[in-house]
Design an enzyme around this catalytic site. Structure first.
Site, short mmCIF file in Angstrom:
data_model
loop_
_atom_site.label_atom_id
_atom_site.label_comp_id
_atom_site.label_asym_id
_atom_site.label_seq_id
_atom_site.Cartn_x
_atom_site.Cartn_y
_atom_site.Cartn_z
N ARG A 84 40.69 107.96 49.38
CA ARG A 84 39.34 108.09 48.84
C ARG A 84 38.43 107.70 50.00
O ARG A 84 38.55 106.62 50.57
CB ARG A 84 39.14 107.16 47.64
CG ARG A 84 37.73 107.24 47.02
CD ARG A 84 36.79 106.20 47.60
NE ARG A 84 35.49 106.19 46.95
CZ ARG A 84 34.48 105.42 47.31
NH1 ARG A 84 34.61 104.58 48.33
NH2 ARG A 84 33.32 105.47 46.67
N LEU A 85 37.54 108.60 50.39
CA LEU A 85 36.72 108.42 51.59
C LEU A 85 35.32 107.99 51.19
O LEU A 85 34.61 108.70 50.48
CB LEU A 85 36.68 109.72 52.39
CG LEU A 85 38.05 110.25 52.82
CD1 LEU A 85 37.94 111.68 53.32
CD2 LEU A 85 38.64 109.35 53.89
N ASP A 86 34.90 106.84 51.69
CA ASP A 86 33.63 106.23 51.31
C ASP A 86 32.47 106.84 52.09
O ASP A 86 32.59 107.15 53.28
CB ASP A 86 33.70 104.72 51.58
CG ASP A 86 32.45 103.99 51.14
OD1 ASP A 86 32.18 103.97 49.92
OD2 ASP A 86 31.73 103.46 52.02
N PHE A 87 31.33 107.02 51.46
CA PHE A 87 30.05 107.41 52.07
C PHE A 87 30.21 108.51 53.12
O PHE A 87 29.84 108.36 54.28
CB PHE A 87 29.37 106.19 52.70
CG PHE A 87 27.89 106.41 53.00
CD1 PHE A 87 26.98 106.49 51.96
CD2 PHE A 87 27.45 106.57 54.30
CE1 PHE A 87 25.62 106.70 52.23
CE2 PHE A 87 26.10 106.79 54.57
CZ PHE A 87 25.19 106.85 53.53
N GLU A 103 33.36 110.68 48.79
CA GLU A 103 32.21 110.25 48.00
C GLU A 103 30.94 110.79 48.66
O GLU A 103 30.38 110.18 49.56
CB GLU A 103 32.15 108.71 47.91
CG GLU A 103 30.96 108.22 47.11
CD GLU A 103 30.48 106.83 47.55
OE1 GLU A 103 29.91 106.13 46.70
OE2 GLU A 103 30.66 106.47 48.73
N TRP A 112 31.88 125.87 40.31
CA TRP A 112 31.92 126.71 41.52
C TRP A 112 33.21 126.55 42.30
O TRP A 112 33.73 127.51 42.83
CB TRP A 112 30.73 126.38 42.42
CG TRP A 112 29.47 127.07 42.03
CD1 TRP A 112 29.30 128.00 41.05
CD2 TRP A 112 28.18 126.89 42.63
NE1 TRP A 112 28.00 128.41 40.99
CE2 TRP A 112 27.28 127.74 41.95
CE3 TRP A 112 27.70 126.08 43.66
CZ2 TRP A 112 25.93 127.81 42.28
CZ3 TRP A 112 26.35 126.15 43.99
CH2 TRP A 112 25.48 127.01 43.31
N ASP A 137 30.54 101.42 41.23
CA ASP A 137 29.11 101.35 41.57
C ASP A 137 28.23 101.63 40.35
O ASP A 137 27.27 100.91 40.09
CB ASP A 137 28.77 102.36 42.66
CG ASP A 137 29.27 101.93 44.03
OD1 ASP A 137 29.20 100.73 44.34
OD2 ASP A 137 29.74 102.80 44.79
N GLN A 194 27.79 96.09 38.36
CA GLN A 194 26.65 96.60 39.13
C GLN A 194 25.73 97.43 38.23
O GLN A 194 24.52 97.23 38.21
CB GLN A 194 27.13 97.46 40.30
CG GLN A 194 27.79 96.67 41.41
CD GLN A 194 27.80 97.46 42.70
OE1 GLN A 194 26.92 97.30 43.53
NE2 GLN A 194 28.80 98.30 42.87
N LYS A 230 34.91 120.44 21.46
CA LYS A 230 33.47 120.39 21.26
C LYS A 230 33.02 118.94 21.37
O LYS A 230 33.75 118.00 21.04
CB LYS A 230 33.08 120.99 19.91
CG LYS A 230 33.28 120.09 18.70
CD LYS A 230 31.98 119.41 18.27
CE LYS A 230 32.17 118.52 17.05
NZ LYS A 230 30.93 117.80 16.66
#
Length: 681
Positions: free
Chosen positions: A457-460, A484, A554, A567, A572, A650
């Protein structure tokens, strides 16, 4: 995948170039965007939509057979080597070629003159456009080489993005005396990728000098008795080839425009159409992943999180999770791990390096893959520079201020300008530096080998170009990777716009910059779910074309859907999902395409049994990241869809029942304002 850049240029994808697919959007005023992570709440803004990507399910695969024939001879009069090449590949084919003088097979430029339509590429290779054969059934070319080179190297180029190689490697034709007329390997044409190169330099070889010299060389071919190539030809076919060459020898220039050696057409087996199952592409694992975020903002406080989470491994596996995302493992200035310092020090507030290895091994034992949280955008320094600024690093990666971007106003970096948005709380790393990328790739590979991580998982990731991410993923070869890319949705006068194409396009653009090697969190879908559920505006869950309005609409195989994380929720609470409606959110993402991610706090709460039930329905019906979806209702108080013709769902207080003359449905699960049905026959 289909994408449109500025103007009308299209990027051809695996299914070829499609046209007449455009999305237009009025230009509206845009507001400045705060790149700080102090507040995650989306900032109201407007931007012009420049393009889009649409993923189309693969309905059929066709097995295509092509061949290339290379013949090598020596001219007895001039002692030069004559190499002829022909292929049945249709369209323009460019030969990217050179020679080598040793076993290392390093590319070198041969001596001139060169064939017509040849250009020099980066002073290391030549590019020659093969000439069409009569009848339009392929193309061919003739190359004259001086004695001396040990081998002839080449690959075939069909477009700026596509190469044909020999089983992933360059084609190699030996040119030594003992191997003249030897046979080229017969199979293994494979498609490769080219990084778009710089403009080529026009060759200064004289066409007239080339044609004069080659007439006598071609005529000498008449006296040569045999030919060996990819496919053995009969004696009659060989004689026909030689006669054709002799006839055309006087037309030295036009022979490249018309024909050099046109053998009789060989019988080609008809293309066999194979009905194959859809193969899920790289970047998404198998396509059937269900991710658990295995921590919250408070998990570091016990100092023993790894050992606490280890005890829940069997339970998470029994619920149906296949991937778990663990918190950042490195030493960090902040206890949560998102301000890393010494990347090789894996003793953190979550536990020791040995405990980390132990928990990874435990999850592997119960069949769950493990993602490491990699913070690559920024890094906290160990020392101050002469001006008292913290930008000198210690530990094993003892970088100096060249590793910090030059346009970070707080940390006086001597690197290049940033390729993304700056994170103002720590020095932003300059990924354009070769030594930085080398060290990061080595670190990721070390984590894969030493700890056993299966992916990232790659931050910022807004902070640096997606092309660098591709470089890192190519080196570390993760099973699964997700970035992210947190961006602001579009608002007008405080109201969220229905059309969020511009927002999801920016996420799509980042994924595309990684060449699809990573997915991204579908922030667009989360934001739209917020407005739809909180305001009872379920019509928002269908875009103007009747598709899901987020990234999942898409590019579903690269969309990692979620409703909460450490976050937005936890203690937070930067952008908390509407209270009491979490299960509507999970009823949406766990039945829809994309790769769903479930937050730890929701799993270990009163929602657990309902989440487990939805996961069971997803697995039982083999819903995956590319499943098809038909939105059957999107009104003020209800949204409904049918997925893969196997599952109907639904959400919302309004009424909906699936109806189909050919399909019967049975209610599989229901809860507060949601229902899920399964096809029963």
């Amino acid at each position: 995948m289909v994408g449109r850049k500025k103007g009308n240029s299209m990027w051809p994808g695996a299914l070829g170039q499609l046209s007449n697919i455009f999305i237009t959007k009025e230009q509206l005023d845009s507001k400045d965007e705060d790149s700080s992570m102090d507040s995650i709440e989306p900032i109201k803004e407007k931007k012009i939509l420049e393009g889009f990507y649409e993923e189309i399910p693969i309905a059929k695969k066709v097995d295509v057979h092509n061949s290339i024939t290379v013949s090598v001879r020596k001219c007895p009069d001039t002692e030069k080597i004559l190499l002829s090449m022909e292929t049945d590949i249709l369209g323009n084919v460019v030969v990217h070629w050179g020679v080598c003088t040793d076993d290392a097979k390093n590319w070198e430029l041969p001596s001139s003159p060169y064939p017509p339509d040849t250009v020099i590429f980066k002073d290391k290779a030549l590019r020659t456009l093969l000439q069409p054969k009569e009848g339009g059934n392929g193309s061919q070319g003739l190359f004259t080489l001086e004695e001396g080179p040990q081998g002839f190297l080449f690959v075939l180029k069909q477009s700026e993005k596509t190469w044909l190689k020999y089983m992933g490697n360059d084609f190699y034709v030996p040119l030594s005396s003992s191997s003249i007329s030897s046979v080229l390997p017969t199979s293994g044409l494979s498609a490769g990728q080219e990084t778009p190169g710089k403009s080529v330099e026009e060759s200064e070889g004289s066409l007239s000098a080339y044609t004069k010299g080659i007439i006598s060389e071609i005529r000498s071919l008449v006296s040569i008795s045999s030919e060996k190539s990819l496919k053995t030809k009969t004696k009659e076919a060989q004689e026909s080839i030689l006669q054709e060459i002799e006839k055309l020898a006087a037309e030295a220039y036009s022979m490249f425009r018309s024909s050099v050696a046109a053998p009789p057409e060989e019988a080609v087996s008809e293309t066999e159409e194979l009905e194959l199952p859809v193969k899920i592409q790289s970047g998404t694992g198998t396509g059937y992943e269900i991710v658990c975020q295995g921590f919250n903002w408070e998990s570091n406080k016990s100092g023993k999180w790894y050992m606490e989470l280890k005890e829940k491994a069997e339970e998470l596996s029994s619920l149906g999770f296949t991937v778990i995302w663990l918190p950042p493992p490195t030493e960090s200035v902040s206890p949560e791990g998102y301000m890393p310092k010494d990347l090789y020090n894996l003793n953190s507030r979550y536990g020791t390096i040995d405990e980390l290895k132990e928990i990874v091994n435990k999850f592997h034992q119960v069949g769950i893959k493990v993602l490491g949280d990699a913070v690559l955008n920024h890094r906290c320094a160990h020392y101050k520079n002469q001006n008292g600024v913290w930008n000198i690093f210690g530990g094993r990666l003892n970088w100096d201020d060249r590793a910090v971007v030059a346009d970070d106003p707080h940390f006086q970096g001597r690197g290049n300008k940033s390729s993304g948005d700056n994170f103002h709380a720590a020095p932003n790393i300059d990924h354009s530096q070769d030594f930085v990328r080398k060290d990061i790739k080595e670190w990721l590979c070390w984590l894969r080998k030493e700890i056993g991580y299966d992916g990232w998982r790659l931050d910022f990731v807004r902070g640096f170009w997606g092309g660098y991410v591709k470089d890192y993923l190519d080196a570390s070869e993760p099973y699964f990777a997700v970035g992210e890319y947190w961006d602001s949705l579009s608002y007008t006068y405080g109201e969220m716009d229905h059309n969020q194409d511009a927002h999801r396009q920016r996420i799509i653009d980042w994924i595309n910059a990684t060449s699809g090697t990573a997915g991204a969190f579908d922030v667009t879908t989360k934001g739209i779910l917020h407005a739809a559920l909180d305001r009872c505006e379920y019509w928002r869950l269908s875009d103007q074309k009747g598709k899901p309005p987020g990234v999942v609409g898409w590019w579903p195989s690269r969309a990692v859907t979620f409703i909460e994380n450490h976050d937005t929720g936890s203690t937070q609470g930067h952008w908390r999902f509407p209270g009491g409606k979490e299960m509507q959110g999970y009823a949406y993402i766990l039945t829809h395409p994309g790769t769903p991610s479930v937050f730890y706090d929701h799993i270990f709460s009163h929602c657990q049994s309902e989440i487990g039930g939805l996961i069971s329905i997803r697995n039982r019906n083999k819903i995956n990241c590319r499943s098809t979806i038909k939105i059957t209702k999107a009104e003020r108080d209800v949204y409904a869809a049918i997925i893969d013709e196997k599952v109907a769902m639904k959400i919302g207080p309004g009424h909906y029942e699936p109806h189909s003359e050919s399909q019967k449905w049975s209610l599989a699960m229901e809860g507060r304002d949601y229902k899920v049905w399964e096809a029963s026959g």
